[in-house]
Scaffold this motif. Structure first.
Motif, PDB file in Angstrom:
ATOM      1  N   ALA A 110      15.004   1.454 -13.101  1.00 20.05           N
ATOM      2  CA  ALA A 110      16.470   1.962 -13.025  1.00 20.05           C
ATOM      3  C   ALA A 110      16.681   2.876 -14.203  1.00 20.05           C
ATOM      4  CB  ALA A 110      17.447   1.005 -12.873  1.00 20.05           C
ATOM      5  N   ALA A 111      15.625   2.216 -15.273  1.00 22.41           N
ATOM      6  CA  ALA A 111      15.571   2.881 -16.352  1.00 22.41           C
ATOM      7  C   ALA A 111      14.994   4.292 -16.710  1.00 22.41           C
ATOM      8  CB  ALA A 111      15.517   1.732 -18.292  1.00 22.41           C
ATOM      9  N   LEU A 112      14.300   4.120 -15.681  1.00 26.84           N
ATOM     10  CA  LEU A 112      13.403   5.352 -15.857  1.00 26.84           C
ATOM     11  C   LEU A 112      13.056   6.366 -14.609  1.00 26.84           C
ATOM     12  CD1 LEU A 112       9.529   3.193 -16.946  1.00 26.84           C
ATOM     13  CD2 LEU A 112      11.559   4.280 -18.564  1.00 26.84           C
ATOM     14  N   GLY A 113      14.137   6.060 -13.710  1.00 23.49           N
ATOM     15  CA  GLY A 113      14.578   6.922 -12.359  1.00 23.49           C
ATOM     16  C   GLY A 113      13.062   6.922 -11.643  1.00 23.49           C
ATOM     17  N   LEU A 114      12.794   5.383 -11.684  1.00 25.36           N
ATOM     18  CA  LEU A 114      11.000   5.471 -10.391  1.00 25.36           C
ATOM     19  C   LEU A 114      11.785   5.336  -9.143  1.00 25.36           C
ATOM     20  CD1 LEU A 114       9.121   3.050 -12.956  1.00 25.36           C
ATOM     21  CD2 LEU A 114       9.381   5.420 -12.360  1.00 25.36           C
ATOM     22  N   PHE A 115      12.033   5.949  -8.337  1.00 29.04           N
ATOM     23  CA  PHE A 115      12.498   5.716  -6.649  1.00 29.04           C
ATOM     24  C   PHE A 115      10.931   5.581  -6.192  1.00 29.04           C
ATOM     25  CE2 PHE A 115      11.755  10.960  -7.319  1.00 29.04           C
ATOM     26  CZ  PHE A 115      11.710  11.046  -6.378  1.00 29.04           C
ATOM     27  N   ALA A 116      10.153   6.424  -6.772  1.00 29.98           N
ATOM     28  CA  ALA A 116       8.967   6.369  -5.283  1.00 29.98           C
ATOM     29  C   ALA A 116       8.033   5.693  -5.269  1.00 29.98           C
ATOM     30  CB  ALA A 116       8.386   7.699  -4.871  1.00 29.98           C
ATOM     31  N   ASN A 117       8.070   4.721  -4.125  1.00 31.11           N
ATOM     32  CA  ASN A 117       6.719   3.518  -4.160  1.00 31.11           C
ATOM     33  C   ASN A 117       5.105   4.266  -3.968  1.00 31.11           C
ATOM     34  OD1 ASN A 117       6.592   0.406  -3.706  1.00 31.11           O
ATOM     35  ND2 ASN A 117       5.524   1.767  -5.740  1.00 31.11           N
ATOM     36  N   LEU A 118       4.843   4.138  -4.190  1.00 30.73           N
ATOM     37  CA  LEU A 118       3.197   4.151  -3.046  1.00 30.73           C
ATOM     38  C   LEU A 118       2.018   3.534  -3.143  1.00 30.73           C
ATOM     39  CD1 LEU A 118       4.877   7.619  -4.070  1.00 30.73           C
ATOM     40  CD2 LEU A 118       2.496   7.942  -4.043  1.00 30.73           C
ATOM     41  N   ARG A 119       2.234   2.967  -1.704  1.00 35.85           N
ATOM     42  CA  ARG A 119       0.959   1.217  -1.479  1.00 35.85           C
ATOM     43  C   ARG A 119       0.348   2.256  -0.353  1.00 35.85           C
ATOM     44  NH1 ARG A 119       4.912  -3.614  -2.318  1.00 35.85           N
ATOM     45  NH2 ARG A 119       5.492  -3.735  -4.094  1.00 35.85           N
ATOM     46  N   PRO A 120      -1.238   2.214  -1.476  1.00 42.35           N
ATOM     47  CA  PRO A 120      -2.359   2.904  -0.060  1.00 42.35           C
ATOM     48  C   PRO A 120      -2.821   1.238   0.096  1.00 42.35           C
ATOM     49  CG  PRO A 120      -2.862   2.964  -2.725  1.00 42.35           C
ATOM     50  CD  PRO A 120      -1.273   2.241  -3.215  1.00 42.35           C
ATOM     51  N   ALA A 121      -3.199   1.479   1.355  1.00 41.68           N
ATOM     52  CA  ALA A 121      -4.177  -0.072   1.820  1.00 41.68           C
ATOM     53  C   ALA A 121      -4.781   0.877   2.542  1.00 41.68           C
ATOM     54  CB  ALA A 121      -3.180  -0.703   2.644  1.00 41.68           C
ATOM     55  N   ARG A 122      -6.214   0.571   2.530  1.00 37.88           N
ATOM     56  CA  ARG A 122      -7.586   0.616   3.386  1.00 37.88           C
ATOM     57  C   ARG A 122      -8.599  -0.389   2.956  1.00 37.88           C
ATOM     58  NH1 ARG A 122     -12.331   2.998   0.290  1.00 37.88           N
ATOM     59  NH2 ARG A 122     -11.574   3.104  -2.356  1.00 37.88           N
ATOM     60  N   LEU A 123      -8.935  -0.349   4.087  1.00 45.24           N
ATOM     61  CA  LEU A 123     -10.259  -1.644   4.025  1.00 45.24           C
ATOM     62  C   LEU A 123     -11.581  -1.237   3.387  1.00 45.24           C
ATOM     63  CD1 LEU A 123     -10.246  -5.004   5.388  1.00 45.24           C
ATOM     64  CD2 LEU A 123     -12.283  -3.902   7.124  1.00 45.24           C
ATOM     65  N   LEU A 134       6.483  -4.786   4.365  1.00 41.41           N
ATOM     66  CA  LEU A 134       5.676  -4.396   5.223  1.00 41.41           C
ATOM     67  C   LEU A 134       4.375  -4.103   4.715  1.00 41.41           C
ATOM     68  CD1 LEU A 134       7.263  -1.825   7.556  1.00 41.41           C
ATOM     69  CD2 LEU A 134       6.580  -3.970   8.757  1.00 41.41           C
ATOM     70  N   SER A 135       4.319  -3.638   3.315  1.00 38.46           N
ATOM     71  CA  SER A 135       3.787  -3.344   2.216  1.00 38.46           C
ATOM     72  C   SER A 135       2.977  -4.226   2.291  1.00 38.46           C
ATOM     73  CB  SER A 135       3.419  -2.678   1.164  1.00 38.46           C
ATOM     74  OG  SER A 135       4.866  -3.387   0.602  1.00 38.46           O
ATOM     75  N   ASP A 136       3.086  -5.581   1.993  1.00 41.13           N
ATOM     76  CA  ASP A 136       2.014  -7.301   1.934  1.00 41.13           C
ATOM     77  C   ASP A 136       1.976  -7.577   3.131  1.00 41.13           C
ATOM     78  OD1 ASP A 136       3.952  -7.626  -0.677  1.00 41.13           O
ATOM     79  OD2 ASP A 136       4.803  -9.408  -0.920  1.00 41.13           O
ATOM     80  N   GLN A 137       2.161  -7.022   4.122  1.00 44.62           N
ATOM     81  CA  GLN A 137       2.182  -7.365   5.105  1.00 44.62           C
ATOM     82  C   GLN A 137       0.575  -6.577   5.349  1.00 44.62           C
ATOM     83  OE1 GLN A 137       4.441  -6.801   9.025  1.00 44.62           O
ATOM     84  NE2 GLN A 137       2.731  -7.145  10.738  1.00 44.62           N
ATOM     85  N   ALA A 138       0.820  -5.280   4.977  1.00 44.87           N
ATOM     86  CA  ALA A 138      -0.532  -4.038   5.385  1.00 44.87           C
ATOM     87  C   ALA A 138      -1.258  -4.884   4.840  1.00 44.87           C
ATOM     88  CB  ALA A 138      -0.247  -3.416   5.139  1.00 44.87           C
ATOM     89  N   SER A 139      -0.842  -5.657   3.654  1.00 42.39           N
ATOM     90  CA  SER A 139      -2.001  -5.480   2.166  1.00 42.39           C
ATOM     91  C   SER A 139      -3.159  -7.303   2.650  1.00 42.39           C
ATOM     92  CB  SER A 139      -1.855  -6.441   1.155  1.00 42.39           C
ATOM     93  OG  SER A 139      -0.783  -7.727   1.389  1.00 42.39           O
TER      94      SER A 139
END
Length: 347
Positions: free
Chosen positions: A92-105, A244-249
């Motif tokens: 909230a304080a830094l205005g971080l709104f976009a979370n990029l979570r790459p997943a590859r094998l 979903l990102s935890d599942q993808a991991s």
């Protein structure tokens, strides 16, 4: 001078961030590191999970390298003082709104995935999760019902502008990849999701080179197991993206391998592994540092404009894995330090 705020946090956080700093230091990029307590460590030091000095450092820094927060020792605290509130406060304080979570094998980890080899080896996606809205930031509480019982509530809400700005991030990301974006929602039952879908469709008109599709979140969870190779970029809200990102991991072999970036409008970011603090193995040297090392690579690429250095780190991790380097989560015996040593040797 480029200042990196290092916020190790709790559990295995200090162990994995220390190895990421070792890798960054080995590149000799002229980075300066300053460390501060956060989460349970912040509460112990200052009576709050996000001490004012820590927040000030995060604001001054060019980027933030974050470990993990949380421990059952703090479960008895009121919610505003629990370790997890630190990461919400930073977003909230830094205005971080976009979370990029790459997943590859990574090559060599085909058998670490619980999926069939021919399914797992096709995994190469980015999950883009909105971070400032949804039930995590909506009104919440416990209230009495008419019969005197208790009812918990958490309001899920999104403003049109919040959806629009994260949609642009999603489409731009897809433009730099394979040109496919799947927007995940639950528009068949949630008004919040219907707004999400409507706005994403509007934004899509500005990106004719990106193929847009929609999927309900329950189906998306199933498809991640059935055919994860169909996904290029997944765009979704805060709650669905978290799950979903935890599942993808795990589809990609281990949660210990997945990095993440949380960005604001100006490109400043907080970089952290998607795994938690794992207090059950803290201090034992068993944690996999690769997710944090790869998060450091994302930091170089997205906030510090050092894409070549980011490529080197990612290639070194891939080389170490292909050469058989494995921590316990990957079926191996290497310690946290030894795994980082393997990455450094490849670097």
């Amino acid at each position: 001078m480029t200042l990196i705020a290092v916020l190790p946090g709790d559990g295995i956080g200090p162990e994995v961030t220390a190895e990421a700093v070792r890798v960054l230091t080995a590149l000799d990029l002229g980075l300066t590191f300053e460390e501060a307590p956060v989460g349970g460590a912040g509460y112990d030091a200052d009576g709050h999970p996000l001490p004012s000095a820590t927040l000030d450092l995060a604001r001054r820094a060019d980027a933030v390298l974050f470990g993990a927060v949380g421990d059952t020792r703090y479960d008895g605290l009121e919610r505003r003082l629990r370790p997890e509130q630190a990461i919400l406060g930073l977003r909230a304080a830094l205005g971080l709104f976009a979370n990029l979570r790459p997943a590859r094998l990574f090559k060599g980890l085909e058998d670490a995935s619980t999926l069939k080899r021919e399914v797992a080896e096709r995994i190469d996606m980015v999950i883009i999760r909105e971070l400032n809205g949804d039930v995590y930031f909506g009104e919440k509480g416990i209230r009495p019902t008419a019969d005197g019982r208790r009812q918990g509530y958490d309001v899920m809400a999104y403003a049109e502008d919040e959806v629009r700005r994260i949609a642009h991030v999603g489409f731009r990301t897809a433009q730099g990849r394979k040109g496919r974006l799947c927007s995940v929602d639950k528009a068949n039952v949630l008004e919040t999701s219907q707004l999400w879908r409507d706005v994403v469709i509007e934004v899509a008109a500005e990106y004719p080179d990106v193929a847009l599709s929609h999927m309900y979140v329950d189906n998306a969870a199933m498809q991640l197991v059935r055919d994860p190779g169909q996904f290029d970029v997944i765009l979704t809200g805060n709650l669905f993206g978290d799950i979903l990102s935890d599942q993808a991991s795990m589809c990609a072999g281990s949660i210990g391998m997945l990095p993440s970036a949380a960005l604001n409008d100006g490109g400043k970011g907080l970089y952290e592994p998607i795994h938690g603090s794992a207090p059950d193995i803290a201090g034992q040297g068993r944690a996999n540092p690769c997710a944090t090392i790869l998060s450091a690579a994302m930091m170089l690429r997205h906030s510090l404009n050092r894409p070549e250095a980011a490529d080197r780190i990612e290639a070194a991790v891939a080389t170490a894995i292909a050469g058989g380097a494995r921590t316990a989560d990957l079926g191996g015996t290497l310690s946290t330090r030894a795994m980082a040593d393997a990455v450094l040797a490849a670097l």
